[in-house]
Design an enzyme around this catalytic site. Sequence first.
Site, PDB file in Angstrom:
ATOM      1  N   CYS A 102      -7.642  18.271  -9.707  1.00  0.00           N
ATOM      2  CA  CYS A 102      -7.312  19.286 -10.715  1.00  0.00           C
ATOM      3  C   CYS A 102      -8.496  20.223 -10.942  1.00  0.00           C
ATOM      4  O   CYS A 102      -8.332  21.444 -11.030  1.00  0.00           O
ATOM      5  CB  CYS A 102      -6.905  18.612 -12.022  1.00  0.00           C
ATOM      6  SG  CYS A 102      -6.463  19.774 -13.321  1.00  0.00           S
ATOM      7  N   CYS A 199      -3.903  13.813 -16.897  1.00  0.00           N
ATOM      8  CA  CYS A 199      -3.442  14.993 -17.645  1.00  0.00           C
ATOM      9  C   CYS A 199      -1.927  15.109 -17.744  1.00  0.00           C
ATOM     10  O   CYS A 199      -1.391  15.357 -18.808  1.00  0.00           O
ATOM     11  CB  CYS A 199      -4.047  16.255 -17.043  1.00  0.00           C
ATOM     12  SG  CYS A 199      -4.415  16.186 -15.296  1.00  0.00           S
TER      13      CYS A 199
END
EC number: 2.8.1.13
Length: 372
Positions: A102, A199
């Site tokens: 990410c 996340c």
Amino acid sequence: MSNKDIRVVVGMSGGVDSSVTAYLLKEQGYDVIGIFMKNWDDTDENGVCTATEDYNDVIAVCNQIGIPYYAVNFEEQYWDKVFTYFLDEYKKGRTPNPDVMCNKEIKFKAFLEHALKLGADYVATGHYARIRRHDDGHVEMLRGVDNNKDQTYFLNQLSQEQLSKVMFPIGDIEKSEVRRIAEEQNLATAKKKDSTGICFIGERNFKEFLSHYLPAQSGEMLTLNGKKMGQHSGLMYYTIGQRHGLGIGGDGDPWFVVGKNLNDNVLYVEQGFHHDALYSDYLIASDYSFVNPSEIDLEKGFECTAKFRYRQKDTKVYVQRENENSIRVTFAEPVRAITPGQAVVFYNQEVCLGGATIDDVYKNEGQLSYVV
């Protein structure tokens, strides 16, 4: 050039760290813009919807400190670059680290590119890491001052080009100080608890989440000698060194996952925290990236320290090229429960040199049965 002529676009999550990051930059006189990244469509699941709540917190903080704000949608890039990678790794029997991907693909690539289009000179995030800028223009990434919060492990894939455009304003202070500043300024996020977990999963049950995307196939749980100890509920739910959730009763030491056989759908377990099968001498890793590649000589090899998981103590290692695409990392002493799919991250004291993805783990030149 004075700070007011330098535009910094801050990646804001709705948490206290990025809120204080934006506040500090505004106080230092920079031209600050707050951006909320929407990376995951939370209407896909029946899970807890936090994105709207988080964006509302971003709006509140930006209004408090007096900066403009926007929301940007990176869901498509996130799905293509992070989530599909996450699923593919689990299919291979590995334990991926989506936070590393990410940072590499979204926060410091898609977001950085978007910020530059907005005229940004730099982007900033609430990561606990530091940037050291040299007169010749090159940069180094250093551990955050708060050793317990240092996040360089997750930033190990960032390049010189990316880091030269980055600021980490809270990397120089302790987490307790970040909270104190937020409370002193009465920021809307001052008392908000830190987010945990991956996340896109948030606080949801990991096993249940994964089962929506990958079909689980139960199979035998065996010792390395072939003794049956029970059934596993799907290899993807287990990681090397795992103790909980095995369902093995009886007396004596606890049992741990020591390996997986994908072809036969077998989970290997052994008894004892220090069982020999959990220890290895070296690993092979790929997808390596160094912050300053010109300073790294893989042909000759070099000594440094490494972490094999977040918040682990550093281990002395020797790094050298294995072949065109891989490196070999040899440990000064055997290391327990190294896990394929995770990151190995290299350090020279406080400087983070870079990192790689662990592929295979060896002991006495023999490959361990981690993923067969």
